[in-house]
Design a protein around this motif. Structure first.
Motif, PDB file in Angstrom:
ATOM      1  N   ILE A 144       0.785  -1.181   0.037  1.00 54.57           N
ATOM      2  CA  ILE A 144       0.021   0.106   0.118  1.00 54.57           C
ATOM      3  C   ILE A 144       0.915   1.200  -0.085  1.00 54.57           C
ATOM      4  O   ILE A 144       0.431   2.207  -0.672  1.00 54.57           O
ATOM      5  CB  ILE A 144      -1.070  -0.221   1.170  1.00 54.57           C
ATOM      6  N   ASP A 197      11.923   2.741   5.190  1.00 53.76           N
ATOM      7  CA  ASP A 197      11.778   1.277   5.104  1.00 53.76           C
ATOM      8  C   ASP A 197      12.667   0.406   5.551  1.00 53.76           C
ATOM      9  O   ASP A 197      13.854   0.854   5.741  1.00 53.76           O
ATOM     10  CB  ASP A 197      11.488   0.647   3.735  1.00 53.76           C
ATOM     11  N   TRP A 203       4.227  -1.907   8.551  1.00 51.56           N
ATOM     12  CA  TRP A 203       3.281  -2.922   9.225  1.00 51.56           C
ATOM     13  C   TRP A 203       2.673  -2.419  10.405  1.00 51.56           C
ATOM     14  O   TRP A 203       3.185  -1.609  11.344  1.00 51.56           O
ATOM     15  CB  TRP A 203       3.870  -4.356   9.330  1.00 51.56           C
ATOM     16  N   GLU A 206      -2.129   4.553   7.678  1.00 49.42           N
ATOM     17  CA  GLU A 206      -2.918   3.320   7.171  1.00 49.42           C
ATOM     18  C   GLU A 206      -3.530   2.619   8.453  1.00 49.42           C
ATOM     19  O   GLU A 206      -3.129   2.624   9.560  1.00 49.42           O
ATOM     20  CB  GLU A 206      -2.099   2.495   6.507  1.00 49.42           C
ATOM     21  N   LYS A 207      -4.768   1.951   8.326  1.00 47.99           N
ATOM     22  CA  LYS A 207      -5.277   1.272   9.389  1.00 47.99           C
ATOM     23  C   LYS A 207      -4.366   0.135   9.632  1.00 47.99           C
ATOM     24  O   LYS A 207      -3.706  -0.428   8.712  1.00 47.99           O
ATOM     25  CB  LYS A 207      -6.748   0.730   9.067  1.00 47.99           C
ATOM     26  N   TYR A 231      -9.411   5.413  -2.418  1.00 50.26           N
ATOM     27  CA  TYR A 231      -7.938   5.695  -1.998  1.00 50.26           C
ATOM     28  C   TYR A 231      -7.425   6.959  -2.398  1.00 50.26           C
ATOM     29  O   TYR A 231      -6.704   7.716  -1.889  1.00 50.26           O
ATOM     30  CB  TYR A 231      -6.959   4.441  -2.591  1.00 50.26           C
TER      31      TYR A 231
HETATM   32  P1  NAP Z   1       3.596  -4.977   3.393  1.00 52.79           P
HETATM   33  O1  NAP Z   1       3.581  -5.164   1.946  1.00 52.79           O
HETATM   34  O2  NAP Z   1       3.939  -6.077   4.201  1.00 52.79           O
HETATM   35  O3  NAP Z   1       4.175  -3.619   3.699  1.00 52.79           O
HETATM   36  C1  NAP Z   1       4.759  -3.210   4.849  1.00 52.79           C
HETATM   37  C2  NAP Z   1       6.131  -2.356   4.620  1.00 52.79           C
HETATM   38  O4  NAP Z   1       6.675  -1.789   5.589  1.00 52.79           O
HETATM   39  C3  NAP Z   1       7.173  -3.463   4.160  1.00 52.79           C
HETATM   40  O5  NAP Z   1       8.044  -2.807   3.254  1.00 52.79           O
HETATM   41  C4  NAP Z   1       7.901  -3.671   5.471  1.00 52.79           C
HETATM   42  O6  NAP Z   1       9.324  -4.243   5.108  1.00 52.79           O
HETATM   43  C5  NAP Z   1       7.898  -2.366   6.000  1.00 52.79           C
HETATM   44  N1  NAP Z   1       8.119  -2.048   7.474  1.00 52.79           N
HETATM   45  C6  NAP Z   1       7.686  -3.082   8.425  1.00 52.79           C
HETATM   46  N2  NAP Z   1       8.140  -2.602   9.699  1.00 52.79           N
HETATM   47  C7  NAP Z   1       8.712  -1.669   9.309  1.00 52.79           C
HETATM   48  C8  NAP Z   1       9.407  -0.399  10.346  1.00 52.79           C
HETATM   49  N3  NAP Z   1       9.240  -0.797  11.622  1.00 52.79           N
HETATM   50  N4  NAP Z   1       9.733   0.683   9.852  1.00 52.79           N
HETATM   51  C9  NAP Z   1       9.773   1.196   8.548  1.00 52.79           C
HETATM   52  N5  NAP Z   1       9.135   0.042   7.666  1.00 52.79           N
HETATM   53  C10 NAP Z   1       8.586  -1.049   8.045  1.00 52.79           C
HETATM   54  O7  NAP Z   1       2.062  -4.465   4.045  1.00 52.79           O
HETATM   55  P2  NAP Z   1       0.794  -3.549   3.401  1.00 52.79           P
HETATM   56  O8  NAP Z   1      -0.257  -4.444   2.561  1.00 52.79           O
HETATM   57  O9  NAP Z   1       1.573  -2.438   2.476  1.00 52.79           O
HETATM   58  O10 NAP Z   1       0.211  -2.809   4.792  1.00 52.79           O
HETATM   59  C11 NAP Z   1       0.759  -1.960   5.437  1.00 52.79           C
HETATM   60  C12 NAP Z   1      -0.167  -1.312   6.210  1.00 52.79           C
HETATM   61  O11 NAP Z   1      -1.275  -0.759   5.392  1.00 52.79           O
HETATM   62  C13 NAP Z   1      -0.876  -2.387   7.124  1.00 52.79           C
HETATM   63  O12 NAP Z   1      -0.945  -1.617   8.334  1.00 52.79           O
HETATM   64  C14 NAP Z   1      -2.157  -2.717   6.509  1.00 52.79           C
HETATM   65  O13 NAP Z   1      -3.069  -3.126   7.470  1.00 52.79           O
HETATM   66  C15 NAP Z   1      -2.609  -1.363   5.894  1.00 52.79           C
HETATM   67  N6  NAP Z   1      -3.454  -1.513   4.637  1.00 52.79           N
HETATM   68  C16 NAP Z   1      -4.510  -0.931   4.478  1.00 52.79           C
HETATM   69  C17 NAP Z   1      -5.332  -1.349   3.294  1.00 52.79           C
HETATM   70  C18 NAP Z   1      -6.768  -0.651   3.335  1.00 52.79           C
HETATM   71  O14 NAP Z   1      -7.536  -1.013   2.419  1.00 52.79           O
HETATM   72  N7  NAP Z   1      -6.766   0.699   3.738  1.00 52.79           N
HETATM   73  C19 NAP Z   1      -4.944  -1.990   2.287  1.00 52.79           C
HETATM   74  C20 NAP Z   1      -3.751  -2.785   2.490  1.00 52.79           C
HETATM   75  C21 NAP Z   1      -2.860  -2.489   3.733  1.00 52.79           C
HETATM   76  P3  NAP Z   1       9.620  -5.809   5.347  1.00 52.79           P
HETATM   77  O15 NAP Z   1       8.412  -6.370   4.002  1.00 52.79           O
HETATM   78  O16 NAP Z   1      10.996  -5.945   4.917  1.00 52.79           O
HETATM   79  O17 NAP Z   1       9.198  -6.439   6.664  1.00 52.79           O
END
Ligand code: NAP
Length: 337
Positions: A12, A34, A74, A95-96, A279
């Motif tokens: 996202i 990141d 995350w 983000e939620k 979005y």
């Molecule tokens: P994702 O693909 O796993 O992305 C998370 C990213 O953040 C990854 O690159 C991760 O690195 C990195 N990360 C993890 N811990 C971190 C930290 N402490 N500092 C900086 N970067 C960090 O997850 P996503 O699907 O994008 O989701 C992210 C958030 O958005 C979640 O909370 C999810 O619930 C929310 N979301 C909301 C919607 C919506 O419909 N509103 C849709 C999707 C997601 P690594 O991969 O190396 O761990």
């Protein structure tokens, strides 16, 4: 022009960076963080951003050229960055979830109230979906009279083996939890979960489908069907039954075809397509409000708290099928009314 720092370049995060850079107006990504530096630097390169990489997210928050922070890492890491941004008096789109516990959300609420200004918008994008906006307008205009019941469904074609029963609440129904109380302008008071016959397509550790029943302060009865292996499509339903009529969430605009003695209409398969415009609209509103000096008008920190607490109770209700558990939200401060 709002200068934005992004924390988290996953699925996202990259989508939001792309929309800020290519689709929306009034914002520019100037900083990126990141935990995976190589990946973040690749994102900067691939998207042609004039942005600096920060190995430390807190340093990004405090950078002089960052006006607003986008928290898209995350969930468990959201709180520390949102809190840091708020304490620095900076705008923050998170983000939620806002934070993973109701207590942590309240800490953000307290910090924001101390700043005396709304700084946080939570990414519950359905409030910006044209269909939900139209449905709310009809309800608020009194078209169906007082709402009495609400039937909702959240269906996904399939989930992988990592999806667990509690995720049906925390990752799936969380969007209904936010949007439905906004739609009804009401608060939740109790939750109950029942399990219908299980689909053969669910993994051993997943109860699917589930029905969550929630009651509101005004006495509206809500039932939400969560069915994440429904096979046929990504389908979001919402029907509000009022004293004078029934209002439905509009179906996505897809082309209807009459052919070969059949009436056909495609159903979306991917959740990303269903709310793609919402979005854009939610983030554009965030940028516009900052640029115009108008108050943020999206889901607040308080909404983030209400969602977290309600989700906690729903997860507890999953573990006690049939039992009605109270949802005891704190009194909403004037600041958030
Ligand atoms: P994702 O693909 O796993 O992305 C998370 C990213 O953040 C990854 O690159 C991760 O690195 C990195 N990360 C993890 N811990 C971190 C930290 N402490 N500092 C900086 N970067 C960090 O997850 P996503 O699907 O994008 O989701 C992210 C958030 O958005 C979640 O909370 C999810 O619930 C929310 N979301 C909301 C919607 C919506 O419909 N509103 C849709 C999707 C997601 P690594 O991969 O190396 O761990």
């Amino acid at each position: 022009m709002v200068r934005i720092g992004v924390i988290g370049c996953g699925g996202i995060g990259v989508e939001h960076i792309k929309r800020i850079t290519n689709t929306l107006s009034g914002g520019v990504v100037v900083a990126v963080n990141d935990i995976n530096q190589e990946h973040a630097e690749q994102v900067i390169k691939d998207l042609g951003l004039q942005a600096k990489f920060y190995a430390d997210g807190h340093e990004l928050v405090h950078a002089d050229d960052v006006d607003a922070v986008l928290v898209t890492c995350w969930g468990p890491a959201h709180k520390e960055y949102v809190l840091d941004a708020v304490n620095a008096g900076k705008y923050c789109f998170c983000e939620k979830p806002l934070a993973t516990t109701a207590e942590d959300c309240l800490e953000i609420v307290e910090a924001e109230m101390k700043q005396g200004k709304h700084l946080v918008q939570v990414g519950f994008m359905r409030r910006f979906d044209a269909g939900y906006v139209a449905l709310k307008k009809a309800i608020d205009a009194g078209e169906i009279g007082a709402p009495l019941m609400l039937h909702a469904a959240h269906r996904n074609p399939v989930v992988d083996d990592r999806y667990t029963t509690d995720m049906a609440i925390n990752d799936t129904m969380i969007h209904e939890i936010d949007v439905l109380h906004w739609l009804l302008d009401d608060e939740y008071v109790s939750a109950q979960v029942v399990y219908p016959r299980k689909t053969k397509y669910a993994s051993d550790h997943l109860a699917d489908p589930q029905i969550v029943m929630v009651e509101t302060k005004k006495g509206v009865r809500i039932d939400v069907e969560i069915f994440v292996n429904c096979k046929y499509g990504y389908d979001i339903k919402c029907e509000v039954v009022g004293e004078d009529g029934v209002a439905y969430l509009p179906e996505p605009a897809t082309v209807q075809v009459r052919k070969d003695a059949a009436l056909k209409r495609p159903i979306l398969m991917d959740w990303k397509d269903r709310f793609i415009e919402a979005y854009d609209v939610e983030l554009q509103a965030f940028l516009d409000n900052i640029n115009n000096g108008t108050p943020l008008n999206g889901p607040t920190s308080w909404d983030g708290y209400a969602a977290a607490l309600t989700a906690d109770v729903c997860v507890k209700a999953q573990q006690k099928p049939g039992e009605i558990l109270p949802i005891q939200l704190k009194e909403c401060p004037e600041f958030y009314k």
